[in-house]
Design a protein around this motif. Structure first.
Motif, PDB file in Angstrom:
ATOM      1  N   CYS A   1       4.284   3.294  -1.121  1.00 13.35           N
ATOM      2  CA  CYS A   1       3.765   1.910  -0.388  1.00 13.35           C
ATOM      3  C   CYS A   1       4.870   1.037  -0.381  1.00 13.35           C
ATOM      4  O   CYS A   1       5.896   1.289  -1.228  1.00 13.35           O
ATOM      5  CB  CYS A   1       2.643   1.319  -1.437  1.00 13.35           C
ATOM      6  SG  CYS A   1       1.338   2.588  -1.472  1.00 13.35           S
ATOM      7  N   HIS A   2       4.883   0.105   0.687  1.00 13.37           N
ATOM      8  CA  HIS A   2       5.743  -1.145   0.517  1.00 13.37           C
ATOM      9  C   HIS A   2       4.994  -2.278  -0.057  1.00 13.37           C
ATOM     10  O   HIS A   2       3.875  -2.651   0.246  1.00 13.37           O
ATOM     11  CB  HIS A   2       6.232  -1.367   1.965  1.00 13.37           C
ATOM     12  CG  HIS A   2       7.305  -0.345   2.408  1.00 13.37           C
ATOM     13  ND1 HIS A   2       6.989   0.478   3.489  1.00 13.37           N
ATOM     14  CD2 HIS A   2       8.523  -0.149   2.028  1.00 13.37           C
ATOM     15  CE1 HIS A   2       7.972   1.301   3.497  1.00 13.37           C
ATOM     16  NE2 HIS A   2       8.989   0.914   2.668  1.00 13.37           N
ATOM     17  N   VAL A   3       5.662  -2.974  -0.880  1.00 17.71           N
ATOM     18  CA  VAL A   3       4.826  -4.194  -1.340  1.00 17.71           C
ATOM     19  C   VAL A   3       5.759  -5.454  -0.978  1.00 17.71           C
ATOM     20  O   VAL A   3       6.959  -5.605  -1.033  1.00 17.71           O
ATOM     21  CB  VAL A   3       5.009  -4.013  -3.032  1.00 17.71           C
ATOM     22  CG1 VAL A   3       4.590  -5.219  -3.857  1.00 17.71           C
ATOM     23  CG2 VAL A   3       4.391  -2.751  -3.476  1.00 17.71           C
ATOM     24  N   LYS A   4       4.867  -6.371  -0.543  1.00 21.63           N
ATOM     25  CA  LYS A   4       5.515  -7.808  -0.306  1.00 21.63           C
ATOM     26  C   LYS A   4       4.698  -8.770  -1.028  1.00 21.63           C
ATOM     27  O   LYS A   4       3.154  -8.856  -0.951  1.00 21.63           O
ATOM     28  CB  LYS A   4       5.224  -8.269   0.855  1.00 21.63           C
ATOM     29  CG  LYS A   4       6.351  -7.402   1.969  1.00 21.63           C
ATOM     30  CD  LYS A   4       6.217  -7.840   3.463  1.00 21.63           C
ATOM     31  CE  LYS A   4       7.230  -7.054   4.007  1.00 21.63           C
ATOM     32  NZ  LYS A   4       7.209  -7.483   5.717  1.00 21.63           N
TER      33      LYS A   4
ATOM     34  N   GLU B   1       1.609  -7.503  -3.354  1.00 22.29           N
ATOM     35  CA  GLU B   1       0.483  -6.786  -2.658  1.00 22.29           C
ATOM     36  C   GLU B   1       1.118  -5.640  -1.724  1.00 22.29           C
ATOM     37  O   GLU B   1       2.059  -5.845  -1.222  1.00 22.29           O
ATOM     38  CB  GLU B   1      -0.408  -7.552  -1.917  1.00 22.29           C
ATOM     39  CG  GLU B   1      -1.164  -8.733  -2.742  1.00 22.29           C
ATOM     40  CD  GLU B   1      -2.056  -9.573  -1.997  1.00 22.29           C
ATOM     41  OE1 GLU B   1      -2.445  -9.126  -0.886  1.00 22.29           O
ATOM     42  OE2 GLU B   1      -2.494 -10.478  -2.520  1.00 22.29           O
ATOM     43  N   ILE B   2       0.315  -4.585  -1.570  1.00 19.35           N
ATOM     44  CA  ILE B   2       0.669  -3.499  -1.005  1.00 19.35           C
ATOM     45  C   ILE B   2       0.573  -4.013   0.680  1.00 19.35           C
ATOM     46  O   ILE B   2      -0.452  -4.658   1.048  1.00 19.35           O
ATOM     47  CB  ILE B   2      -0.280  -2.164  -1.041  1.00 19.35           C
ATOM     48  CG1 ILE B   2       0.010  -1.809  -2.206  1.00 19.35           C
ATOM     49  CG2 ILE B   2      -0.080  -1.075   0.081  1.00 19.35           C
ATOM     50  CD1 ILE B   2      -0.914  -0.634  -2.698  1.00 19.35           C
ATOM     51  N   SER B   3       1.798  -3.902   1.258  1.00 16.60           N
ATOM     52  CA  SER B   3       1.695  -4.230   2.797  1.00 16.60           C
ATOM     53  C   SER B   3       1.713  -3.199   3.572  1.00 16.60           C
ATOM     54  O   SER B   3       1.163  -3.302   4.728  1.00 16.60           O
ATOM     55  CB  SER B   3       3.379  -4.978   2.856  1.00 16.60           C
ATOM     56  OG  SER B   3       4.152  -4.141   2.790  1.00 16.60           O
TER      57      SER B   3
ATOM     58  N   TYR C   1       1.344   1.427   3.771  1.00 11.92           N
ATOM     59  CA  TYR C   1       1.061   2.807   3.255  1.00 11.92           C
ATOM     60  C   TYR C   1       2.138   3.443   4.099  1.00 11.92           C
ATOM     61  O   TYR C   1       2.001   3.984   5.270  1.00 11.92           O
ATOM     62  CB  TYR C   1      -0.135   3.383   3.123  1.00 11.92           C
ATOM     63  CG  TYR C   1      -0.948   2.545   2.473  1.00 11.92           C
ATOM     64  CD1 TYR C   1      -1.632   2.639   1.106  1.00 11.92           C
ATOM     65  CD2 TYR C   1      -1.683   1.324   3.009  1.00 11.92           C
ATOM     66  CE1 TYR C   1      -2.415   1.813   0.331  1.00 11.92           C
ATOM     67  CE2 TYR C   1      -2.531   0.401   2.200  1.00 11.92           C
ATOM     68  CZ  TYR C   1      -2.703   0.757   1.104  1.00 11.92           C
ATOM     69  OH  TYR C   1      -3.695  -0.175   0.391  1.00 11.92           O
TER      70      TYR C   1
END
Length: 66
Positions: free
Chosen positions: A45-48, A51-53, A55
């Motif tokens: 997951c990428h997080v920004k 919060e997860i931005s 998948y």
């Protein structure tokens, strides 16, 4: 005797891992015929802003060669 080829595909979704896998298959299907299976090799997951931005999945797509 049948031949099966395997390619590796990376896909992302803003919705879910499941949607990312579906997008991987949909995109691969545009140029590859006879897809038999998909093996999800890795997920992330990428997080920004905490919060997860997105998948992301790395998939191995198997298909029969004509």
């Amino acid at each position: 005797m049948g031949i099966v080829k395997v390619i590796e595909v990376i896909a992302y979704s803003e919705v879910s891992f499941d949607d990312a896998v579906k997008q991987a298959v949909a995109e691969a299907s545009k140029s590859v015929r006879n897809i038999d299976s998909v093996y999800v090799k890795d997920m992330k997951c990428h997080v920004k802003n905490g919060e997860i931005s997105t998948y992301g999945v790395i998939c191995k797509v198997s298909f029969r060669v004509d």
